[in-house]
Design an enzyme around this catalytic site. Structure first.
Site, short mmCIF file in Angstrom:
data_model
loop_
_atom_site.label_atom_id
_atom_site.label_comp_id
_atom_site.label_asym_id
_atom_site.label_seq_id
_atom_site.Cartn_x
_atom_site.Cartn_y
_atom_site.Cartn_z
N GLU A 9 -6.62 3.46 -5.81
CA GLU A 9 -7.90 3.46 -5.07
C GLU A 9 -8.67 4.71 -5.50
O GLU A 9 -8.24 5.84 -5.23
CB GLU A 9 -7.66 3.50 -3.56
CG GLU A 9 -8.99 3.37 -2.80
CD GLU A 9 -9.01 4.02 -1.42
OE1 GLU A 9 -9.88 3.65 -0.62
OE2 GLU A 9 -8.18 4.92 -1.16
N HIS A 18 -11.13 -3.24 3.46
CA HIS A 18 -11.14 -2.90 4.88
C HIS A 18 -11.98 -1.68 5.22
O HIS A 18 -12.13 -1.33 6.38
CB HIS A 18 -9.69 -2.68 5.33
CG HIS A 18 -9.05 -1.52 4.60
ND1 HIS A 18 -8.75 -1.56 3.26
CD2 HIS A 18 -8.70 -0.29 5.02
CE1 HIS A 18 -8.23 -0.41 2.89
NE2 HIS A 18 -8.19 0.38 3.93
N ASP A 19 -12.49 -1.00 4.21
CA ASP A 19 -13.33 0.19 4.45
C ASP A 19 -14.81 -0.10 4.28
O ASP A 19 -15.64 0.76 4.58
CB ASP A 19 -12.95 1.30 3.45
CG ASP A 19 -11.54 1.82 3.66
OD1 ASP A 19 -11.10 1.88 4.82
OD2 ASP A 19 -10.89 2.15 2.66
N ASP A 27 0.86 -1.17 0.00
CA ASP A 27 0.00 0.00 0.00
C ASP A 27 0.90 1.23 0.00
O ASP A 27 1.88 1.27 0.74
CB ASP A 27 -0.84 -0.01 1.29
CG ASP A 27 -2.27 0.39 1.06
OD1 ASP A 27 -2.47 1.48 0.51
OD2 ASP A 27 -3.17 -0.38 1.43
N ASP A 59 -3.26 4.67 -2.26
CA ASP A 59 -4.37 5.16 -1.45
C ASP A 59 -4.92 6.48 -2.02
O ASP A 59 -4.15 7.38 -2.37
CB ASP A 59 -3.81 5.40 -0.04
CG ASP A 59 -4.88 5.60 1.00
OD1 ASP A 59 -5.65 4.66 1.24
OD2 ASP A 59 -4.94 6.70 1.59
C1 GLC Z 1 -8.26 5.08 2.08
C2 GLC Z 1 -8.03 3.88 2.99
C3 GLC Z 1 -8.70 4.14 4.31
C4 GLC Z 1 -8.07 5.36 4.94
C5 GLC Z 1 -8.09 6.55 4.00
C6 GLC Z 1 -7.14 7.62 4.43
O1 GLC Z 1 -9.59 5.24 1.71
O2 GLC Z 1 -8.49 2.72 2.36
O3 GLC Z 1 -8.64 3.05 5.17
O4 GLC Z 1 -8.72 5.68 6.14
O5 GLC Z 1 -7.72 6.22 2.68
O6 GLC Z 1 -5.82 7.20 4.19
#
Ligand code: GLC
Length: 570
Positions: A305, A367-368, A140, A242
């Site tokens: 992402e 995970h979100d 990541d 991310d």
């Molecule tokens: C992304 C991650 C998440 C995090 C956010 C800030 O969406 O997947 O878990 O809280 O970014 O880094």
């Protein structure tokens, strides 16, 4: 992150509504029978095109040192399990030094390993063993923001003339002392934090402990590119980047307009349309900069992402002149209305938006987001597994979905997620999908010998890897069969896609590669339905979500049991 990115996406339901309002002929009818050409003419041998990605949330996979938190050595000890599933790559959520305000998404050093997770030596050993099993490793990368404990931020906040001042986004308040604009943090409250030392505000799209970097500063870009190279040289096969679309914001920092449809049961961020706070036009050059760093090495993959509607999502593939991400994550299955017509339209819509050189991908959970079994139930979670693993495009699985893990109730005193702490009770706690992996029936499900950082599911006595491995019709063995089929049949991994049917409760489609033709029939309902093979064909069931008999012959018309999905070969 569901609500977080709500304003950026169209749910399938909204899209259906929109189509009706516009009186648009359903795509289904228009393109039925068309084989997507882009599937056939691209080079297909790259590992990330035919492979399957398995996401590990490292805090929750396997603890090896009895502190109740998973670690790299724990992952290493479970590599045989991962390889045994048949997946091709592991993506590990952040493992870098971090104060853990956002559980690793607040990085204090891009070139190290968080002691909770182990050491760089542990990492080198892990990647060596990953590669020895023929697997790839994806890390990541969190470039939008650092931790407020990163040495860069300490320097930046020290004085207005510090050489790193411009590495972050600092502004004066308005004359009345209020924040520079109306932007809201994704975790609630103003996105601007007043800093006493220098009398200015800094911008943070997430927690105040996660100040945003200023990617318009060339030194920031160079430092981040070097961080990528640090891991690429250690053998990392790619990155999941991310919130990549967040990196470039409106240079004038104009106010975001209000969302007239906002309801107070939504997170505060949804009260504004995120028009100016992300995705500014110069983002594509930034993504391309990362892509070029990866291209200094062989066969590495850049995954972004991105929570955006499909027409904007696909722009992140970039262009021939300015290539972007190899795989802009496609989260539409997460938000889809779980009906055959809605899924059919969504798949066709996505396929039709892909640029010629754009390779598709599908994500069922992360995970979100609420787990798939919690969203649609255990029966349909099997159908979803078949869908994910038979669609055209790289599938990403989330650890534990293969054993049917569902949302775990988190008592208020056990809440860990900083977002839930900031905006409690709205239903967006991310802890329920981050609970420990369930390995066996021993205490704490074999995850740890100490009390884990999040509660273990009370279902773990039956729902664990060991128990489900021994049950031929378990969801775990279904996943294994589906993955094995995808590996065996190139029609499934790289073949073309053609929708056959998307009405009532039946979703069916055909995948073809050279002379091999496979068909998938999914019953999205709880009653039996009739399915028919195209033309006068008959076939053989090679996988059923019910688990049993393989190689069963099916006539031209056949019955699908409630919640049954089958893969049929001619
Ligand atoms: C992304 C991650 C998440 C995090 C956010 C800030 O969406 O997947 O878990 O809280 O970014 O880094």
């Amino acid at each position: 992150m569901q609500a977080l990115h709500e304003r950026d996406r169209w749910s399938a339901a909204q899209r259906d509504e929109q189509l009706l309002v516009l009186g648009v002929t359903p795509k289904l009818a228009k393109t039925d029978g068309r084989i997507n050409a882009s599937g056939a003419c691209m080079p297909q041998n790259t590992w990330w095109k035919h492979g399957i990605v398995y996401q590990i949330y490292p805090r929750s996979f396997q603890d090896s040192n009895a502190d109740g938190i998973g670690d790299l050595e724990g992952i290493r000890r479970r590599l045989d399990y991962i390889a045994g599933l048949g997946v091709n790559a592991v993506w590990i959520s952040p493992i870098f030094p971090s104060p853990m305000a956002d559980f690793g998404y607040d990085i204090a050093d891009y070139c190290g390993v968080e002691p909770i997770f182990g050491t760089l030596e542990d990492f080198d050993r892990l990647i060596g063993e990953v590669h020895a099993r023929g697997l790839k490793m994806i890390l990541d990368f969190v470039p939008n923001h650092t931790s407020d404990r990163h040495a860069w931020f300490a320097e930046s906040r020290a004085s207005r003339d510090n050489p790193k001042r411009d590495w972050y986004i600092w502004r004066d308040g308005k004359p009345d002392g209020s924040p520079p604009n109306n932007w809201i943090s994704n975790f609630g409250g103003s996105a601007w934090q007043w800093d006493e030392t220098t009398g200015q505000y800094y911008y943070h799209a997430f927690l105040k402990e996660q100040p945003d970097l200023n990617w318009r500063n060339p030194e920031v870009r160079a430092a981040m590119h070097d961080a990528l190279r640090f891991w690429l040289k250690r053998g990392v096969d790619g990155f999941r980047v991310d919130v990549i679309w967040h990196l470039m914001k409106d240079p004038e920092l104009r106010d975001n307009p209000p969302d007239p449809n906002y309801k107070p049961d939504r997170p505060e961020i949804d009260s504004l349309l995120q028009v100016h706070s992300n995705g500014h036009d110069d983002i594509y050059a930034i993504v391309n900069g990362m892509r070029r760093v990866l291209e200094e090495f062989d066969e590495r993959v850049l995954i972004g992402e991105i929570y955006l509607p499909v027409e904007r999502l696909v722009t992140y593939y970039g262009t021939e002149e300015l290539p972007g991400a190899h795989l802009p994550f496609n989260f539409q299955l997460i938000f889809a209305s779980w009906t055959a017509p809605a899924l059919a339209r969504m798949i066709e819509d996505y396929e039709s938006h892909l640029p010629d050189s754009g390779w598709p991908n599908w994500v069922l959970g992360n995970h979100d987001q609420k787990r798939i079994a919690a969203r649609i139930g255990q029966n349909q979670a099997r159908v979803a597994a078949m869908l994910l693993l038979t669609l055209r495009g790289t599938p990403t699985m989330y650890y534990g979905d293969e054993i049917g893990m569902t949302s775990v109730d988190i008592p208020p005193e056990a809440v860990q997620d900083p977002w839930e702490k900031n905006e409690p009770g709205l239903g967006f706690n991310r802890d329920p999908q981050r609970t420990p992996m369930q390995w066996d029936d021993t205490s704490y499900a074999g995850f740890s010998t100490a009390k884990p950082w999040l509660p273990v599911s009370p279902l773990y006595h039956e729902q664990n890897v060991e128990a489900l491995s021994g049950d031929g019709s378990s969801i775990l063995n279904l996943y294994r069969k589906l993955i094995a089929s995808r590996r065996k049949h190139r029609a499934l991994s790289i073949g073309s896609f053609k929708l056959l049917h998307g009405e009532g409760n039946l979703l069916s489609y055909e995948r073809q590669h050279e002379n091999e033709r496979l068909m998938v029939f999914l019953n999205l309902g709880e009653t039996e339905i009739e399915a028919r093979l195209p033309e006068n064909r008959t076939g053989t069931v090679i996988v059923s979500t019910y688990g049993e008999p393989q190689a069963e012959q099916v006539p031209n018309t056949f019955t699908l049991r409630p919640h049954e999905g089958v893969v049929v070969s001619e």
